[in-house]
Design a protein around this motif. Sequence first.
Motif, PDB file in Angstrom:
ATOM      1  N   ILE A 189      -5.579  -1.247  19.567  1.00  0.00           N
ATOM      2  CA  ILE A 189      -5.325  -0.366  18.426  1.00  0.00           C
ATOM      3  C   ILE A 189      -4.031   0.428  18.662  1.00  0.00           C
ATOM      4  CG2 ILE A 189      -6.206   1.596  17.080  1.00  0.00           C
ATOM      5  CD1 ILE A 189      -9.078   0.554  17.817  1.00  0.00           C
ATOM      6  N   PHE A 192      -1.138  -1.773  18.041  1.00  0.00           N
ATOM      7  CA  PHE A 192      -0.957  -1.945  16.593  1.00  0.00           C
ATOM      8  C   PHE A 192      -0.201  -0.762  16.013  1.00  0.00           C
ATOM      9  CE2 PHE A 192      -2.194  -0.844  12.292  1.00  0.00           C
ATOM     10  CZ  PHE A 192      -1.975  -2.027  11.595  1.00  0.00           C
ATOM     11  N   HIS A 196       3.156  -0.280  13.369  1.00  0.00           N
ATOM     12  CA  HIS A 196       2.611  -0.044  12.018  1.00  0.00           C
ATOM     13  C   HIS A 196       3.636   0.695  11.162  1.00  0.00           C
ATOM     14  CE1 HIS A 196      -0.240   0.352   8.878  1.00  0.00           C
ATOM     15  NE2 HIS A 196      -0.509   1.625   9.069  1.00  0.00           N
ATOM     16  N   ILE A 197       3.751   0.261   9.866  1.00  0.00           N
ATOM     17  CA  ILE A 197       4.790   0.824   9.003  1.00  0.00           C
ATOM     18  C   ILE A 197       4.435   2.176   8.390  1.00  0.00           C
ATOM     19  CG2 ILE A 197       6.509  -0.704   7.965  1.00  0.00           C
ATOM     20  CD1 ILE A 197       4.212  -2.069   6.452  1.00  0.00           C
ATOM     21  N   ILE A 198       3.162   2.446   8.247  1.00  0.00           N
ATOM     22  CA  ILE A 198       2.794   3.676   7.532  1.00  0.00           C
ATOM     23  C   ILE A 198       2.609   4.837   8.514  1.00  0.00           C
ATOM     24  CG2 ILE A 198       1.014   4.752   6.079  1.00  0.00           C
ATOM     25  CD1 ILE A 198       0.760   2.038   4.688  1.00  0.00           C
ATOM     26  N   PRO A 199       3.431   5.893   8.315  1.00  0.00           N
ATOM     27  CA  PRO A 199       3.409   6.997   9.280  1.00  0.00           C
ATOM     28  C   PRO A 199       2.063   7.726   9.301  1.00  0.00           C
ATOM     29  CG  PRO A 199       4.718   7.576   7.331  1.00  0.00           C
ATOM     30  CD  PRO A 199       4.357   6.140   7.199  1.00  0.00           C
TER      31      PRO A 199
ATOM     32  N   ALA B  13      -1.435  -6.149   6.378  1.00  0.00           N
ATOM     33  CA  ALA B  13      -0.579  -5.194   7.094  1.00  0.00           C
ATOM     34  C   ALA B  13      -1.409  -4.208   7.938  1.00  0.00           C
ATOM     35  CB  ALA B  13       0.287  -4.424   6.101  1.00  0.00           C
ATOM     36  N   HIS B  14      -2.733  -4.253   7.793  1.00  0.00           N
ATOM     37  CA  HIS B  14      -3.589  -3.320   8.533  1.00  0.00           C
ATOM     38  C   HIS B  14      -4.565  -4.024   9.470  1.00  0.00           C
ATOM     39  CE1 HIS B  14      -2.036  -0.761   5.342  1.00  0.00           C
ATOM     40  NE2 HIS B  14      -2.278   0.235   6.149  1.00  0.00           N
ATOM     41  N   TYR B  27      -7.204  -1.280  10.363  1.00  0.00           N
ATOM     42  CA  TYR B  27      -6.701   0.055  10.682  1.00  0.00           C
ATOM     43  C   TYR B  27      -6.715   0.926   9.427  1.00  0.00           C
ATOM     44  CZ  TYR B  27      -3.974   3.710  12.927  1.00  0.00           C
ATOM     45  OH  TYR B  27      -3.563   4.911  13.470  1.00  0.00           O
ATOM     46  N   ASP B  29      -5.347   4.259   7.468  1.00  0.00           N
ATOM     47  CA  ASP B  29      -4.258   5.242   7.469  1.00  0.00           C
ATOM     48  C   ASP B  29      -4.749   6.652   7.182  1.00  0.00           C
ATOM     49  OD1 ASP B  29      -2.115   3.419   7.925  1.00  0.00           O
ATOM     50  OD2 ASP B  29      -2.357   2.729   5.854  1.00  0.00           O
ATOM     51  N   ARG B  57      -5.083  11.971  11.137  1.00  0.00           N
ATOM     52  CA  ARG B  57      -5.288  11.041  10.010  1.00  0.00           C
ATOM     53  C   ARG B  57      -6.591  11.321   9.257  1.00  0.00           C
ATOM     54  NH1 ARG B  57      -1.757   6.753   9.375  1.00  0.00           N
ATOM     55  NH2 ARG B  57      -0.436   6.231  11.152  1.00  0.00           N
ATOM     56  N   PRO B 121       1.054   4.875  -1.646  1.00  0.00           N
ATOM     57  CA  PRO B 121       0.965   3.423  -1.880  1.00  0.00           C
ATOM     58  C   PRO B 121       0.917   2.636  -0.567  1.00  0.00           C
ATOM     59  CG  PRO B 121       2.638   4.405  -3.296  1.00  0.00           C
ATOM     60  CD  PRO B 121       2.212   5.467  -2.322  1.00  0.00           C
ATOM     61  N   GLY B 122       0.188   1.548  -0.581  1.00  0.00           N
ATOM     62  CA  GLY B 122       0.158   0.642   0.570  1.00  0.00           C
ATOM     63  C   GLY B 122      -0.771   1.064   1.684  1.00  0.00           C
ATOM     64  N   MET B 123      -1.429   2.204   1.507  1.00  0.00           N
ATOM     65  CA  MET B 123      -2.318   2.703   2.567  1.00  0.00           C
ATOM     66  C   MET B 123      -3.690   2.037   2.528  1.00  0.00           C
ATOM     67  SD  MET B 123      -2.082   6.831   2.748  1.00  0.00           S
ATOM     68  CE  MET B 123      -1.039   7.618   3.967  1.00  0.00           C
ATOM     69  N   PHE B 262       9.334  -0.112   1.295  1.00  0.00           N
ATOM     70  CA  PHE B 262       8.019  -0.727   1.480  1.00  0.00           C
ATOM     71  C   PHE B 262       7.251  -0.743   0.152  1.00  0.00           C
ATOM     72  CE2 PHE B 262       3.477   0.374   2.635  1.00  0.00           C
ATOM     73  CZ  PHE B 262       3.084  -0.925   2.885  1.00  0.00           C
TER      74      PHE B 262
END
Lengths: 199, 464
Positions: A189, A192, A196-199, B13-14, B27, B29, B57, B121-123, B262
């Motif tokens: 994890i 990963f 990973h692109i999302i902060p 993407a996750h 994963y 977000d 998070r 978006p994208g989360m 993105f």
Amino acid sequence: MPGVKFTVLESRCVPLPVENIDTDQIIPARYLTTTSRKGLGKHLFHDWRYDKNGEPVKEFVLNNPVYSGSILVAGKNFGCGSSREHAVWALYDYGFRAVISSFFADIFKNNALNNGLLPVMIPEENLRNLFMLIQQHPDMKVIIDLGHQLLEIPKTGKAIRFDINPWKKECLLNGMDDIDYLLTMKEKIEEFEKKHIIP
Amino acid sequence: MVKKTLFDKIWDAHLVQSIDGGPDVLYIDMHYIHEVTSPQAFNSLRERGIGVFRPERTLATADHNIPTKDQHLPIKDQTSRKQVDTLAENCRAFGIEFFGMQHPNNGIVHIIGPELGYTRPGMTIVCGDSHTSTHGAFGAIAFGIGTSEVEMVLASQCILQYRPRRMRITVNGKTGKAVTAKDIILYIISRLSSGGATGYFVEYAGEAIENLSMEGRMTICNMSIEMGARGGLIAPDDVTFRYLEDIEKSGGRKITTAEREFWKTLHTDTGARFDREVKFDAADIRPMITYGTNPGMAMPVDGTIPEPGNDGNRDSYMKSLSYMGFKPGMKLEGHKIDYVFLGSCTNGRIEDFRAFASVIKGRKKSPEVTALIVPGSKRVEKQIYDEGLDSIFTEAGFEIRQPGCSSCLAMNEDKIPAGKYAVSTSNRNFEGRQGPGSRTILASPLTAAACAITGKITNPEEFL
């Protein structure tokens, strides 16, 4: 909650032939203020089970001495609505260990599997026959064999195969739980997260 | 290149790992928590002797059981107070940000996440609440989970999930003037039934969806669960980006260049395959109300309650109508009502208050109706006063309460009495949902406002 084991269950059945039983019926929202998983069985199906003076409603199946057992048999789309795991805890605390229906709502199904309450999905026609059989023979027992994925009805000599996802089947047979598994994944994890692109 | 749906792009993407013959490790977000479905998860973490893996998070709010009056005082109900105090204590102990009842950012979890800019978006977004699907309006995979799964996410920031099937629901054309997002989604659910999308994740598309504001899109995605869907999402576009830019301008979260790039990739590729496609025509949609005890039992406000089908469902259908005091073949327009509820994560946003105000402006609430007017958050509440909507409400005889989930699930004292009819902008008309014996008729804010004025079930078209 640590994993609960489920292998084979032999029991009488409690029939509740109503469709779309939502989690608000299984446990009304006003009993959700607890911070514990235990003690919810007394509120199970509260507003169907008790009248407004708190007296048991005679016609409701849980108050009918003819029926008992740790298997609830219910109509299509059982557990729809809210995600409250309290619905599963209430069923379990009351003494149910499996629910048979022709269709389960997604979140309820996951919650049930995460607590060792087995959702057994069988075809609509089999469900209707089962309701009839239970009505005719309330003391009849059925056997749920998770390993073989079979619902056996000794009264008729029939067995109905049911599906369960193989992951959860293994978990239940061995008393494992998803968190035990995820905790072994920590390094993966973290790896990963680095890309990973999302902060 | 493989053509992918928006859902699959975000899911892939996750993906931390796919377990052979098992679920995916996904994963997460953003994790929202509230007082009702989290305490048992924190208890288990303590029992296992582990902490919260990524506390930054997770965001917490108190919304489900709090009172909507006198929020400056301690909560009167002892078990409710204990539950909220337990959440505060858990957040303190595990380092999680918490917006308690008196915090200016407090509100219903699915209202504050988007308005504060946490939802992007994208989360991937989860919460121990089935209406988490709301956040899909931003082009995110958002779904409700149980408490065991809340514990999973707290422990590992991941969840084990099987990839659901994909459905696209396209609503073509333009809607009529009294038809809101709420009517669109009630119409869709009535066509697909309350279990009709179970096992699917829905993408909403088409002109009628694209024409909606972010508030309207949230109303649509919010009720995805009411047809059994795991969640619902809408591809982000300029409407989405402007909404996020406004948050940035008002001092909220900044948008980075990488993020903007993105976001532009977040759409379903032309030719991508869905497991199921459903199409509707917006012109067929009228202002909708429900007549039974699940959201699939909905019809046009001037419609006639259908006869039961012959599919073995008859007993459940008749049981439901009998609970409501209705019969097949009945028209409900003109039927007397007792309560009106404006609020909830479905219709508790500023646009909903503006819509309601547009109908009641210069009119008076029926003396026969008790109204519960509940903003979805402290920010929505502030905006109501900033825009001067409060005087429209007050002059029409309505009192504005303080934010919370309130009468949507009646965990607090905002209960509808047994046998009474409530026209409600919330999401569920289940038996007893708004209080033991209560009878709920779901509707849009426009319809609810029209009903509050006349004291009867009323077509809002007459008021516009």
